[in-house]
Scaffold this active site. Structure first.
Site, PDB file in Angstrom:
ATOM      1  N   ASP A  93       4.392 -19.254  16.035  1.00 26.56           N
ATOM      2  CA  ASP A  93       4.691 -18.494  17.254  1.00 26.56           C
ATOM      3  C   ASP A  93       4.294 -19.372  18.442  1.00 26.56           C
ATOM      4  O   ASP A  93       3.840 -20.498  18.261  1.00 26.56           O
ATOM      5  CB  ASP A  93       3.956 -17.149  17.232  1.00 26.56           C
ATOM      6  CG  ASP A  93       2.448 -17.301  17.345  1.00 26.56           C
ATOM      7  OD1 ASP A  93       1.958 -18.448  17.433  1.00 26.56           O
ATOM      8  OD2 ASP A  93       1.736 -16.281  17.342  1.00 26.56           O
ATOM      9  N   ASP A 296       7.364 -10.388  10.469  1.00 29.39           N
ATOM     10  CA  ASP A 296       5.995 -10.839  10.188  1.00 29.39           C
ATOM     11  C   ASP A 296       5.045  -9.781  10.719  1.00 29.39           C
ATOM     12  O   ASP A 296       5.384  -9.069  11.664  1.00 29.39           O
ATOM     13  CB  ASP A 296       5.666 -12.155  10.904  1.00 29.39           C
ATOM     14  CG  ASP A 296       5.298 -11.924  12.361  1.00 29.39           C
ATOM     15  OD1 ASP A 296       6.220 -11.700  13.166  1.00 29.39           O
ATOM     16  OD2 ASP A 296       4.099 -11.907  12.697  1.00 29.39           O
ATOM     17  N   CYS A 334       3.767  -1.518  -9.384  1.00 26.37           N
ATOM     18  CA  CYS A 334       3.628  -2.877  -8.858  1.00 26.37           C
ATOM     19  C   CYS A 334       3.218  -3.840  -9.975  1.00 26.37           C
ATOM     20  O   CYS A 334       2.424  -3.480 -10.844  1.00 26.37           O
ATOM     21  CB  CYS A 334       2.584  -2.885  -7.753  1.00 26.37           C
ATOM     22  SG  CYS A 334       2.300  -4.500  -7.028  1.00 26.37           S
ATOM     23  N   CYS A 336       1.919  -6.963  -9.240  1.00 25.73           N
ATOM     24  CA  CYS A 336       1.133  -8.038  -8.629  1.00 25.73           C
ATOM     25  C   CYS A 336      -0.123  -8.305  -9.471  1.00 25.73           C
ATOM     26  O   CYS A 336      -0.470  -7.528 -10.365  1.00 25.73           O
ATOM     27  CB  CYS A 336       0.751  -7.696  -7.183  1.00 25.73           C
ATOM     28  SG  CYS A 336      -0.708  -6.649  -7.021  1.00 25.73           S
ATOM     29  N   CYS A 339      -2.568  -5.340  -9.545  1.00 29.40           N
ATOM     30  CA  CYS A 339      -2.154  -4.130 -10.266  1.00 29.40           C
ATOM     31  C   CYS A 339      -2.010  -4.366 -11.765  1.00 29.40           C
ATOM     32  O   CYS A 339      -2.146  -3.435 -12.558  1.00 29.40           O
ATOM     33  CB  CYS A 339      -0.853  -3.597  -9.668  1.00 29.40           C
ATOM     34  SG  CYS A 339      -1.083  -2.971  -7.991  1.00 29.40           S
ATOM     35  N   HIS A 365      -2.134  -7.422  -3.047  1.00 26.02           N
ATOM     36  CA  HIS A 365      -1.214  -6.322  -3.357  1.00 26.02           C
ATOM     37  C   HIS A 365      -0.320  -5.998  -2.160  1.00 26.02           C
ATOM     38  O   HIS A 365       0.895  -5.828  -2.313  1.00 26.02           O
ATOM     39  CB  HIS A 365      -1.982  -5.071  -3.781  1.00 26.02           C
ATOM     40  CG  HIS A 365      -1.113  -3.856  -3.791  1.00 26.02           C
ATOM     41  ND1 HIS A 365      -0.192  -3.611  -4.792  1.00 26.02           N
ATOM     42  CD2 HIS A 365      -0.946  -2.864  -2.875  1.00 26.02           C
ATOM     43  CE1 HIS A 365       0.488  -2.510  -4.498  1.00 26.02           C
ATOM     44  NE2 HIS A 365       0.051  -2.036  -3.355  1.00 26.02           N
TER      45      HIS A 365
END
Ligand SMILES: [Zn+2]
Length: 405
Positions: A93, A296, A334, A336, A339, A365
């Protein structure tokens, strides 16, 4: 489109789009969520974890890296990619959002913004020219223009002033970047102390690595101003992509959606559109529905560190007592790393005991959740059933919110 960049629109489903954005550091399948690495680190997660999650593009903050450790130091390490060990696509940015947030610590003029560091009170000046030097030193693939950011509810006069100044600053950014480019090789390839880390296979940065400057459309919640800003920006150059700024900064949601609909009709269809600083899961889905490709936000990691977990049924806080004996994963849907292996009861224990793994697991997560949400949206667009998919997803997310964190 400039060297090293390409945007291939694959399919559309209403205003929603699926595309492939090619950059010098790989291809980003859109729509996509970019995890935020404020200080050249996505808090708590290392680049291997980001790759595993499926993140293809991340963001780093110019304001923070300029103040600490300094953009020249990062240049001498080969740029942010090499400094933080991230070999995927990277965006910086411009620091506009941060310096304009320093209420009471900044002075705005046509030339730029003088501000005091939140770290040590030292005085700094950001001008369009200065920010281009800094972003060049940081070496990201996509660099954002320096813009004038105002609060979401600003009246039309204030919004017009900031929006028109942002366009003038864009012209100065463009000119400054051209002159930096014509100076020859990129600052990265000429860095003095280029480190050769023993045993690494991390690729050396290419000489004169191309960077894409994205303009930022401002104009607050005023459709006329947004249209005028877009047209002024399009008059300046053939841009590789576009940032949409000044939304999700305190305005009402219907205002944000209305402005996105206006911009969907104004921005070229064959270029990526990045909605800056957004957001929460429902904002991403609503943004995709209005033609946005990139997002974002610090929310997944910041909220994760506070114990909040995103799920398709809304979000909940793991610190609540009811999870003490809960053997289920954070989100049964999930896959991930958090999880697949750990229970809510265990993660709650980590938070209660102030163990750092708890913060990491929630961050992992939540970032995974948003990256996957955009992958699901992409699949729905490619199957031309985005309207039905998003309606079902939003209905479930809003109606079953179990416990608001
Ligand atoms: Zn998970």
């Amino acid at each position: 489109m400039g060297t090293g960049f390409d945007f291939e629109l694959e399919s559309e489903s209403g205003p929603a789009r699926a595309a492939r954005f090619r950059t010098p550091h790989g291809t980003v399948e859109t729509p996509a969520f970019m995890p935020v690495g404020t200080a050249a680190t996505v808090k708590g997660l290392d680049p291997d974890e980001l790759h595993t999650i499926g993140a293809q593009m991340i963001l780093a903050n110019t304001y923070h890296l300029h103040l600490r450790p300094g953009d020249e130091l990062i240049r001498d390490f080969g740029g942010v990619h090499r400094f933080m060990g991230w070999d995927g696509t990277l965006l910086t940015d411009s620091g506009g959002f941060q310096v304009f947030s320093l209420e009471g610590l900044r002075t705005v003029s046509e030339d730029g913004v003088e501000f005091r560091s939140h770290l040590d009170g030292s005085t700094h000046v950001f001008t369009p020219e200065r920010v281009m030097v800094i972003e060049r030193n940081l070496g990201a693939d996509v660099i954002m223009q320096f813009d004038h950011v105002i609060p979401g509810q600003s009246d039309e006069a204030a919004a017009r002033d900031a929006s028109e100044r942002s366009v003038r600053w864009l012209a100065r950014c463009m000119k400054a970047l051209d002159s930096l480019r014509s100076d020859g090789a990129s600052p990265i390839s000429t860095a003095r102390n280029f480190p050769r880390l023993p045993g690494t296979t991390f690729p050396l940065p290419a000489p004169s690595q191309p960077q894409a400057l994205f303009p930022i459309v401002q104009g607050g919640i005023h459709a006329t101003l947004r249209r005028e800003a877009t047209r002024a920006i399009l008059d300046l150059a053939d841009w590789i992509g576009f940032g949409v700024g000044g939304l999700s900064v305190g305005e009402a949601k219907p205002d944000m959606y209305r402005i996105l609909e206006v911009l969907n009709g104004e921005l070229p269809r064959d270029r990526p559109r990045y909605l800056m600083g957004v957001g929460f899961p429902e904002d991403l889905v609503e943004g995709v529905a209005r033609g946005i490709d990139l997002f974002d936000c610090v929310a997944p990691t910041r909220m994760g560190r506070n114990g909040a977990a995103f799920t398709n049924d809304g979000r909940f806080n793991i610190k609540r007592a009811e999870f003490r004996t809960d053997p289920r994963p954070l989100d049964p849907e999930c896959d991930c790393g958090a999880c697949r292996r750990f229970s809510r009861g265990y993660i709650r224990h980590l938070f209660t005991a102030d163990e750092m793994l708890g913060l990491r697991l929630l961050s992992l997560h939540n970032v995974h959740f948003l990256v996957r949400l955009m992958r699901d949206a992409r699949a729905a667009i490619r199957a031309d059933r985005f309207a039905a998919w998003s309606r079902e997803w939003l209905t479930r997310y809003h109606s079953r919110s179990p416990v608001i964190a």
